[in-house]
Design an enzyme around this catalytic site. Structure first.
Site, PDB file in Angstrom:
ATOM      1  CG  ASP A 172      -0.230  -0.006   2.497  1.00 28.60           C
ATOM      2  OD1 ASP A 172       1.055  -0.450   2.704  1.00 28.60           O
ATOM      3  OD2 ASP A 172      -0.492   0.637   3.522  1.00 28.60           O
ATOM      4  CG  HIS A 489      -0.835  -7.256  -2.031  1.00 26.99           C
ATOM      5  ND1 HIS A 489      -2.113  -7.602  -2.291  1.00 26.99           N
ATOM      6  CD2 HIS A 489      -0.931  -5.960  -1.069  1.00 26.99           C
ATOM      7  CE1 HIS A 489      -3.024  -6.470  -2.013  1.00 26.99           C
ATOM      8  NE2 HIS A 489      -2.217  -5.780  -1.114  1.00 26.99           N
ATOM      9  CG  ASP A 535       4.401 -15.914  -6.560  1.00 29.63           C
ATOM     10  OD1 ASP A 535       4.415 -14.768  -6.013  1.00 29.63           O
ATOM     11  OD2 ASP A 535       5.223 -16.107  -7.532  1.00 29.63           O
ATOM     12  CD  GLU A 544       0.887  -5.626   2.010  1.00 26.42           C
ATOM     13  OE1 GLU A 544       0.022  -6.203   2.525  1.00 26.42           O
ATOM     14  OE2 GLU A 544       0.911  -4.322   1.701  1.00 26.42           O
TER      15      GLU A 544
END
Ligand code: G3I
Ligand code: 9MR
Ligand code: ZN
Length: 562
Positions: A172, A489, A535, A544
């Site tokens: 993020d 991620h 994965d 992540e």
């Protein structure tokens, strides 16, 4: 296992398996990046027998046999250890099984982790926020400057201020103070202890300015952290949008970023990181060091005024990373220890910090971990790295005893599994790869305190795990190892349209309690903890990336490159 049992097993496998299944049985679990010439070299195999090791010319260099089977609790299979340590000349080697033939190759070399280590540091450059990533540094992974708007205080939306910079925390684009401080901790202590591992090969904008690149990179984060401090020394807990944004390149995301309320964990972590860096950077840039010194002192003052913990949890109608904590004593301890060393380096009165640290240690604060919830290990690290024992014999002894006790506990755990890993099944949580590498840090400290080789070998076994000696057969560092995972991620890694991920990104790794829809869908219930990894880009709870998973791994490879 008796010989006849072994034979039975081999025949069963050979006769009833074919194709992929046999392939899965054949592949040795080993460090796919390689082994340094002089170190212990362990692999784990599913197939017992006497293996031959051949060099690149196909000559048999040596033979090595499996011993008794280990019923491994981490991946719930019968496994065998294979000791490859007899191979001690650089080269590429092949493991050959009497029935299965060539199983897989491994590398032996000098300083084999150099490239991976540097790539893991450089990966932080790619997390930079608030600036464009230019082609000459970023290669194909360029993007425009992101997140440039002024931010608002969550609890008083009239307050607006400038807070650009820092690293995106993870997949993020949020930026959070405790994770930031922990990342700085891993990197700066690693640099202090193993400076030779930190060369200037990073090719970042500041390269060549006379400051070690790892400190250049950290400064990018520190400058942002400074912007998160309030006048009274409080520090906002985090800077994020209201909810996680969709998958897009960072410069496309225009949502408002909010500075969420102050927490005492954030203040104390900030204080510790600033005090540490004020001390370290004073050699390179006095003015910058002074700014950090003043910031550290202001936050220390805040901590004195606010003796009770100020917890953080996500306010209603918001939902980005929480990084909530149940105790701030370990953060306060780390701050006290680093304030002590800062005061000493400035020739100022340091006694009050010492007695503060002592009081906290007497409360049994946990001093052997280095993650975003538990930072007490950094206090131990600082205390035990000081050969002068300036904090006094008693504090030194408390930290030393705790570190050695934990180091032994973990060694004992390692005897129960085939991977020599100081991990119990329940330790495979979200971000387990950092549990693995943080325990490597702990062992490296224990090694330095005692000179006991078992501890250094144990660090190695954890780095081996990270680079592929594990039940998933993935190397958990992008771009390193013949079967490196490929789909972190991460918003830019998905949105940039480039197939190969940025190299040097450490995955969170196996999570026995998968918590995202894709991992839950793809992993059968009851999957063994070490195998709970997928994965796929969607899987934030197993795959992540974060800045602090990278930095913890960097510390362990720095130790192996010392
Ligand atoms: O501490 C317990 C342990 O005692 C127990 O045995 C184990 C069993 O699973 O759980 C442990 O707690 C876990 C904790 O991480 C360990 O640090 C929690 O279950 C787990 O939910 C928690 O996950 C955290 C996750 O956010 C969810 O809160 C991760 O550590 C943390 O790295 C992650 O951070 C996110 C940010 O919120 C947002 N940015 C991305 C970042 C990475 O995914
Ligand atoms: O991408 C987000 C990741 O950084 C977090 O660790 C995770 C848990 O907080 O959430 C991810 O964002 C997801 C959001 O929570 C729900 N919608 C899908 C988002 C992307 O997978
Ligand atoms: Zn950004």
């Amino acid at each position: 296992m008796h010989f006849s049992e072994e034979c039975d097993k081999i025949y069963t496998i050979i006769f009833y398996m074919e194709g992929n299944a046999l392939e899965g049985f054949r592949k040795p679990m080993l460090n796919q990046v390689g082994y340094n010439v002089t170190q212990k070299k362990m692999a784990v195999v599913k197939m017992p027998g006497s293996y031959e090791i051949k060099d690149e010319q196909g000559r048999v260099v040596t033979g090595v046999g499996t011993r008794e089977a280990i019923h491994d609790p981490l991946c719930r299979e019968s496994l065998y250890k294979l000791d490859l340590s007899k191979v001690n000349k650089p080269g590429k080697y092949q493991l050959v099984h009497p029935f299965m033939g060539e199983c897989g190759s491994f590398l032996v070399g000098e300083d084999v982790y150099r490239k991976a280590h540097n790539a893991m540091i450089k990966a932080l450059y790619f997390q930079r926020c608030g600036c464009a990533l230019e082609e000459k540094y970023a290669g194909a992974y360029t993007h425009g400057a992101c997140h440039l708007n002024k931010v608002k205080a969550w609890s008083d939306k009239n307050i607006e201020f400038e807070a650009t910079g820092g690293w995106h925390d993870a997949g993020d684009y949020g930026r959070y103070i405790s994770p930031a401080a922990v990342t700085i901790g891993h990197l700066v202590y690693a640099f202090l202890k193993y400076p030779a591992a930190f060369t200037d090969e990073l090719n970042i904008p500041e390269s060549g300015n006379g400051v070690p690149d790892v400190l250049n990179e950290c400064r990018y984060e520190l400058e942002w952290m400074l912007k998160m401090q309030l006048e009274d020394g409080g520090v906002y807990h985090k800077l994020t949008t209201q909810y996680h944004g969709d998958f897009m390149m960072p410069e496309e995301e225009k949502d408002t970023y909010y500075a969420y309320d102050v927490s005492s964990m954030a203040v104390a972590d900030f204080c510790a990181a600033m005090a540490l860096c004020a001390r370290v950077y004073s050699k390179y840039d006095k003015a910058f060091a002074k700014r950090m010194e003043e910031a550290a002192k202001k936050s220390w003052h805040w901590l004195e005024v606010h003796e009770a913990p100020v917890y953080f949890s996500n306010p209603k109608n918001s939902g980005t990373g929480e990084y909530g904590d149940y105790s701030d004593l370990d953060e306060r301890l780390w701050a006290a220890v680093e304030m002590f060393y800062l005061a000493k380096s400035l020739g100022e009165d340091s006694e009050k910090y010492k007695s503060h640290a002592y009081k906290l240690l007497k409360k049994d604060v946990f001093v052997v971990d280095f993650g975003w919830t538990e930072v007490g290990g950094f206090a131990s690290l600082a205390v035990l790295s000081d050969s002068q024992k300036a904090m006094g014999e008693e504090i030194y002894s408390i930290c030393k005893a705790a570190v050695l006790e934990e180091a032994e506990r973990l060694l004992t755990l390692g005897r129960l599994n085939a991977f020599d890993m100081g991990m119990a099944p329940e330790d495979f949580c979200w971000g387990s790869n950092m549990v693995v590498t943080n325990r490597g840090i702990l062992w490296s400290l224990a090694y330095e305190l005692t000179g006991k080789e078992d501890y250094a070998d144990a660090v190695q076994s954890h780095v081996d795990y990270l680079f592929g000696k594990n039940a998933t057969l993935y190397s958990y560092v992008t771009g390193f190892g013949e079967n490196a995972y490929k789909h972190p991620h991460s918003r830019p890694m998905h949105a940039d349209g480039i197939e190969e991920p940025i190299p040097g990104l450490v995955s969170g790794g196996a999570n026995g309690h998968p918590a995202d829809p894709d991992a839950i869908r793809l992993l059968a219930p009851g999957t063994a903890p070490m195998k709970c990894f997928v994965d796929v880009v969607e899987s934030y709870s197993t795959n992540e990336i974060t800045i602090y998973w990278n930095s913890s791994a960097i510390y362990t490879t720095a130790f192996l490159r010392r």
